[in-house]
Design an enzyme around this catalytic site. Structure first.
Site, PDB file in Angstrom:
ATOM      1  N   HIS A 174       0.832  -1.200   0.000  1.00  0.00           N
ATOM      2  CA  HIS A 174       0.000   0.000   0.000  1.00  0.00           C
ATOM      3  C   HIS A 174       0.864   1.247   0.000  1.00  0.00           C
ATOM      4  CE1 HIS A 174       0.758   0.745   4.365  1.00  0.00           C
ATOM      5  NE2 HIS A 174       0.847  -0.576   4.380  1.00  0.00           N
ATOM      6  N   CYS A 190       2.949  -4.691   7.163  1.00  0.00           N
ATOM      7  CA  CYS A 190       2.640  -4.532   5.762  1.00  0.00           C
ATOM      8  C   CYS A 190       3.800  -3.866   5.033  1.00  0.00           C
ATOM      9  CB  CYS A 190       1.362  -3.725   5.586  1.00  0.00           C
ATOM     10  SG  CYS A 190      -0.094  -4.646   6.101  1.00  0.00           S
TER      11      CYS A 190
END
Length: 221
Positions: A174, A190
């Site tokens: 992301h 992440c």
């Protein structure tokens, strides 16, 4: 600022990767190349602002560029090298598009192995995982019900959702509201990219793309 959770998977198949001659439209190897400012400039046509990146706060080696890259993975695979803080989109002819990334602040937070991008989202909604809330209740508890997409959302303008064996891994690739953290171990697991880079990667890969995350064998100086 909030950090985010997510990311990728893989098996250790990379043999080598290095910078060589760049092709038009991608970052050049020269850190002073004027294309850097253009590629990392403000993005128009988005529902929320994507500001220009202050490149003085990012090590030039983490700028997007095309590089020579040998791997056993097929063309179209994303390989995330946690140790070196790079994500590679494998291209034909022993090449790859390389992006600088930020990864989990502890190896225990990082996903490792192979996964598939099962979903893509523009300006995604962010919901901290139960483990994040348990670990840091004061930081993440207020967002237990989630945060809508927008300029303050930790996932940034795009997210790629990783699934393994049909199950959500809760790791994503992301964007970030903290571009200066690219190249470091700071996230809750992440893989984060500069917003301009995740927009670029998002448009290049379809749902079903294989993602391989290599284990981190040690910190990068």
């Amino acid at each position: 600022m909030l950090t985010r959770r997510m990311f990728v998977c893989g098996t250790p198949f990379i043999l080598a990767g290095c910078v060589t001659q760049d092709r038009p439209g991608l970052m050049a190897g020269d850190e002073h190349d004027p294309r850097h400012a253009a590629i990392y400039g403000a993005v128009s046509g988005e529902p929320f602002a994507v500001p220009a990146v202050d490149l003085s706060r990012i090590d030039p080696k983490y700028y997007r560029r095309e590089v020579a890259y040998l791997t056993r993975e097929p063309v179209g695979t994303i390989v995330v090298d946690l140790a070196q803080r790079f994500a590679y989109l494998v291209q034909e002819g022993g090449r790859a598009i390389r992006y600088g990334v930020g990864v989990g602040r502890d190896e225990a937070f990082n996903f490792r192995g192979a996964a598939t991008i099962a979903r893509k989202a523009e300006w995604p909604r962010w919901v901290p995982t139960p483990s994040m809330i348990k670990r840091e209740p004061k930081r993440y508890g207020p967002y237990a019900s989630g945060m809508d997409g927008g300029i303050d959302n930790p996932l940034g303008p795009r997210a790629l959702y990783l699934y393994a064996n049909g199950q959500d891994t809760y790791y994503r690739l992301h964007g970030t509201v903290e571009p200066w953290t690219i190249g470091t171990m700071v996230s809750s697991g992440c893989v984060r990219l500069i917003n301009q880079d995740i927009i670029d990667l998002y448009r290049r890969v379809p749902v079903g793309t294989r993602v391989v995350v290599l284990p981190a064998h040690g910190d990068v100086a």
